[in-house]
Design a protein around this motif. Sequence first.
Motif, mmCIF file in Angstrom:
data_model
loop_
_atom_site.group_PDB
_atom_site.id
_atom_site.type_symbol
_atom_site.label_atom_id
_atom_site.label_comp_id
_atom_site.label_asym_id
_atom_site.label_seq_id
_atom_site.Cartn_x
_atom_site.Cartn_y
_atom_site.Cartn_z
ATOM 1 N N HIS A 10 -42.254 34.543 -1.559
ATOM 2 C CA HIS A 10 -42.213 34.304 -0.121
ATOM 3 C C HIS A 10 -43.199 33.230 0.322
ATOM 4 O O HIS A 10 -43.363 32.999 1.511
ATOM 5 C CB HIS A 10 -42.526 35.599 0.637
ATOM 6 N N ARG A 38 -32.750 39.995 11.470
ATOM 7 C CA ARG A 38 -33.996 39.258 11.281
ATOM 8 C C ARG A 38 -34.891 39.960 10.269
ATOM 9 O O ARG A 38 -35.452 39.337 9.373
ATOM 10 C CB ARG A 38 -34.694 39.127 12.645
ATOM 11 N N SER A 42 -36.209 38.482 6.659
ATOM 12 C CA SER A 42 -37.638 38.265 6.452
ATOM 13 C C SER A 42 -38.194 39.154 5.343
ATOM 14 O O SER A 42 -38.902 38.677 4.443
ATOM 15 C CB SER A 42 -38.400 38.534 7.752
ATOM 16 N N ALA A 48 -37.184 32.483 6.077
ATOM 17 C CA ALA A 48 -37.648 32.305 7.449
ATOM 18 C C ALA A 48 -36.443 32.092 8.367
ATOM 19 O O ALA A 48 -35.779 31.056 8.280
ATOM 20 C CB ALA A 48 -38.599 31.118 7.538
#
Length: 261
Positions: A10, A38, A42, A48
Amino acid sequence: MTSPACSPRHANPPLVGIVCDRFFVGDHDHHGVKESYRRALSDIAGVAPVFIPATDAISDVTPYLRVLSGLLFPGGASNVAPALYGGEEPAGFLLDPARDHVAMQLIRGAVSRGLPMLAICRGFQEMNVAFGGTLHPDIYAAGHDADHREELSDPLDTRYRYKHSVFLAPDGLLRDWTRADVALVNSLHMQGIRTLGEGLAAEAMHADGLIEAIRVVDADFAIGVQWHPEVSASTDRLSQSLFTRFGDACRRYMPALAQTA
């Protein structure tokens, strides 16, 4: 222990676009996406999220495609307009023509670039239509089982429970990932695939014959599912695989994106 948000996977997350719905809250025109999408992008996919508005003011999606490493087409309250696939619109049909306008451009542009795509529920239906397929505007009127139906009276925490099983295609990616022939899914929808689009392959099917997952045959990663893996991405093996593998595909795409920027 290293948290997912701080792990090396990440550290340099790819940008992934999510197509918004357009709707009114009172007198005000809004663009929006559910938090569950979302969060899955994530926390599970490690990307992103970037929100793409639903508006007919976007006449060229190329600026988005130049900077994104993936696209998510989420579910939504509205339906894909039957006019896009030669169908008839039932009474009381909720439409979002601005989303249709943007989504169709993005899907076709993404395919030409090899951009990874994950399409869910309404997005799954958009993907089929973008490839020339057709939909049943109302699968229940077409004779399909009632276990696809969303019960709006149910509490939210039970509304997205597993509703039925799907059979995974023997030569499909989902079958390869899970090493299983059958999967339980939380599939809630009114529209459904009538005829499969050109260049698509069925990945999963309900016992009543309705296709519940598809992939773009020649793509590195372009998969659509009729159910809602974003709700169960942290607990369900197949749902988690969809998002982790989507995130991995977006990271693979990033070097190619840098070369064309």
